[in-house]
Design a protein around this motif. Structure first.
Motif, short mmCIF file in Angstrom:
data_model
loop_
_atom_site.label_atom_id
_atom_site.label_comp_id
_atom_site.label_asym_id
_atom_site.label_seq_id
_atom_site.Cartn_x
_atom_site.Cartn_y
_atom_site.Cartn_z
N LEU A 79 29.75 31.49 30.91
CA LEU A 79 29.04 31.07 32.12
C LEU A 79 30.03 30.68 33.21
O LEU A 79 29.88 31.06 34.38
CB LEU A 79 28.12 29.89 31.79
N LEU A 80 31.06 29.92 32.83
CA LEU A 80 32.07 29.52 33.80
C LEU A 80 32.79 30.73 34.38
O LEU A 80 33.01 30.82 35.60
CB LEU A 80 33.05 28.57 33.12
N LEU A 81 33.14 31.68 33.52
CA LEU A 81 33.83 32.88 34.00
C LEU A 81 32.93 33.71 34.91
O LEU A 81 33.40 34.26 35.92
CB LEU A 81 34.29 33.72 32.80
N ALA A 82 31.66 33.80 34.57
CA ALA A 82 30.72 34.54 35.42
C ALA A 82 30.63 33.91 36.80
O ALA A 82 30.56 34.61 37.83
CB ALA A 82 29.35 34.60 34.76
N ASP A 83 30.63 32.57 36.86
CA ASP A 83 30.61 31.88 38.15
C ASP A 83 31.86 32.19 38.96
O ASP A 83 31.79 32.39 40.18
CB ASP A 83 30.49 30.37 37.94
N LEU A 84 33.00 32.23 38.30
CA LEU A 84 34.24 32.53 39.00
C LEU A 84 34.26 33.96 39.53
O LEU A 84 34.75 34.21 40.63
CB LEU A 84 35.43 32.31 38.05
N VAL A 85 33.72 34.89 38.75
CA VAL A 85 33.63 36.28 39.22
C VAL A 85 32.71 36.36 40.44
O VAL A 85 32.98 37.09 41.40
CB VAL A 85 33.12 37.20 38.09
N ALA A 86 31.61 35.59 40.42
CA ALA A 86 30.66 35.61 41.54
C ALA A 86 31.31 35.12 42.83
O ALA A 86 30.89 35.50 43.92
CB ALA A 86 29.45 34.74 41.20
N ARG A 87 32.34 34.29 42.72
CA ARG A 87 33.04 33.82 43.91
C ARG A 87 33.77 34.95 44.61
O ARG A 87 33.93 34.93 45.83
CB ARG A 87 34.04 32.72 43.53
N GLY A 88 34.23 35.92 43.84
CA GLY A 88 34.95 37.04 44.41
C GLY A 88 36.36 36.69 44.80
O GLY A 88 36.80 35.54 44.69
N PRO A 89 37.12 37.69 45.28
CA PRO A 89 38.52 37.46 45.66
C PRO A 89 38.69 36.45 46.79
O PRO A 89 39.75 35.84 46.93
CB PRO A 89 39.00 38.85 46.10
N ASP A 90 37.65 36.26 47.63
CA ASP A 90 37.78 35.34 48.75
C ASP A 90 37.53 33.90 48.34
O ASP A 90 37.55 32.99 49.17
CB ASP A 90 36.84 35.72 49.89
N ARG A 111 34.83 32.10 47.38
CA ARG A 111 33.70 31.33 47.89
C ARG A 111 33.22 30.38 46.79
O ARG A 111 33.06 30.79 45.63
CB ARG A 111 32.54 32.26 48.29
N PRO A 112 32.96 29.11 47.13
CA PRO A 112 32.51 28.16 46.10
C PRO A 112 31.14 28.51 45.57
O PRO A 112 30.31 29.05 46.28
CB PRO A 112 32.50 26.82 46.85
N VAL A 113 30.90 28.19 44.30
CA VAL A 113 29.62 28.42 43.66
C VAL A 113 28.90 27.09 43.51
O VAL A 113 29.49 26.11 43.06
CB VAL A 113 29.80 29.08 42.27
N VAL A 114 27.63 27.05 43.89
CA VAL A 114 26.86 25.83 43.73
C VAL A 114 26.36 25.77 42.30
O VAL A 114 25.69 26.68 41.81
CB VAL A 114 25.66 25.81 44.71
N VAL A 115 26.70 24.68 41.60
CA VAL A 115 26.32 24.52 40.20
C VAL A 115 25.20 23.50 40.12
O VAL A 115 25.31 22.39 40.65
CB VAL A 115 27.52 24.04 39.36
N SER A 116 24.10 23.89 39.48
CA SER A 116 22.98 22.97 39.35
C SER A 116 23.32 21.87 38.34
O SER A 116 24.23 22.01 37.52
CB SER A 116 21.73 23.72 38.88
N ALA A 117 22.55 20.78 38.38
CA ALA A 117 22.84 19.62 37.53
C ALA A 117 22.81 19.97 36.05
O ALA A 117 23.63 19.49 35.29
CB ALA A 117 21.85 18.51 37.84
N HIS A 118 21.88 20.83 35.63
CA HIS A 118 21.77 21.11 34.20
C HIS A 118 22.88 22.03 33.70
O HIS A 118 23.05 22.21 32.51
CB HIS A 118 20.41 21.73 33.87
N ASP A 119 23.65 22.64 34.63
CA ASP A 119 24.77 23.50 34.23
C ASP A 119 26.07 22.72 34.09
O ASP A 119 27.04 23.24 33.57
CB ASP A 119 24.98 24.62 35.23
N ARG A 120 26.10 21.48 34.55
CA ARG A 120 27.34 20.71 34.51
C ARG A 120 27.60 20.26 33.09
O ARG A 120 26.75 19.64 32.46
CB ARG A 120 27.25 19.51 35.46
N ARG A 121 28.81 20.58 32.60
CA ARG A 121 29.12 20.30 31.20
C ARG A 121 30.20 19.22 31.05
O ARG A 121 30.51 18.83 29.95
CB ARG A 121 29.59 21.57 30.51
N LEU A 122 30.82 18.80 32.14
CA LEU A 122 31.93 17.85 32.03
C LEU A 122 31.42 16.42 32.08
O LEU A 122 30.41 16.14 32.69
CB LEU A 122 32.94 18.10 33.16
#
Length: 290
Positions: A266-277, A279-290
């Motif tokens: 999931l974390l890697l997919a979010d990073l790919v979604a950011r693309g080379p530029d 762009r930050p990804v908005v993470v919902s509360a239930h996705d936060r694992r830290l």
């Protein structure tokens, strides 16, 4: 266990200390298999179990016999037995029996599957990550080729062939260890991510995994090998150099890669979604694992 069941003496002493190593050898918790090579006691137990059952040491037990590091050592000796045999359950106690016939050409003394057959069996029967780690280790050793493994796989039963062929296609001798191989296995299932093992970056050196297009670096960080003030200082400076050069660096711990692969994906997919530029990804509360 994080050493893959096989470790050289220097690394073992650096991680545990001389006194702890001597105590473990005395107590039989580790065994000196060869000069400067130590293994878990299960490796010798597998040879004994195979002889007792007239079977063949195979899968992860065979991988350890060949001195390859594996993600998680088997909890019991893995022994292949001809499925036509009638072997009472009481005789199989304490053994992970794999019902498959091993032809003589795929067996070597002292009753262990050949290197090529070991890779083929692990690729067919284990999970993708574990199978890839074994295939990487075999190629890294340099005593068996991809062509030999392919030939042996073609002579093996059809069960698990699609996964095995995918593993052999992805296997890479550059992979440094099972931890890195398992992280790469997760990354291979993330669309849009194409990482290379031990990628060289100018002014920094080699990193565990990198996607040059996304300028993304994935590091498999093991606490055992990153302790001490000197190593810590080196890691911080290295991280800073990568960020300065425009790379995004993500560090993963053993527990998450081995026990929480969905979180890592999931974390890697979010990073790919950011693309080379980046762009930050908005993470919902239930996705936060830290």
């Amino acid at each position: 266990m994080r050493c893959g069941g096989v470790c050289d003496g220097r690394s073992l002493r650096e991680a545990c200390g001389d006194r702890a190593v001597r105590r473990a050898i005395r107590d039989g918790r580790i065994v000196r298999a060869a000069r400067n090579t130590y293994v878990l006691p299960g490796t010798a137990e597998a040879i004994d179990a195979a002889a007792r059952l007239t079977g063949t040491v195979s899968h992860l037990s065979a991988a350890q016999h060949w001195g390859w590091k594996v993600p998680k050592p088997p909890t019991a000796p893995q022994i292949s037995i001809d499925p036509r045999r009638d072997l009472p359950a009481r005789r199989r106690s304490g053994v992970d029996v794999r019902w498959q016939a091993i032809p003589d050409r795929h067996r070597t003394a002292p009753g262990v599957t050949t290197r090529a057959r070991t890779v083929a069996d692990c690729a067919r029967h284990l999970g993708f990550a574990a199978g890839l780690a074994v295939a990487d280790a075999a190629l890294r050793e340099g005593r068996v080729s991809s062509a030999q493994i392919e030939e042996t796989l073609a002579e093996s039963p059809r069960i698990g062939q699609p996964q095995a062929r995918r593993i052999l296609q992805a296997a890479d001798a550059r992979a440094a260890n099972p931890f890195e191989s398992c992280l790469r296995a997760i990354a291979l299932d993330v669309p849009g991510l194409a990482v290379e093992p031990q990628y060289f970056i100018d002014w920094v050196g080699r990193v565990d995994l990198a996607d040059p297009h996304l300028r993304l670096v994935l590091e498999a960080d093991s606490y055992a090998w990153h302790g001490g003030a000197g190593v810590f200082r080196y890691d911080v400076r290295r991280h800073a150099a990568l960020v300065r050069a425009g790379w995004t660096v993500v560090r993963f711990c053993w527990e998450d890669v081995m026990s929480q692969p969905h979180y890592v994906a999931l974390l890697l997919a979010d990073l790919v979604a950011r693309g080379p530029d980046q762009r930050p990804v908005v993470v919902s509360a239930h996705d936060r694992r830290l």
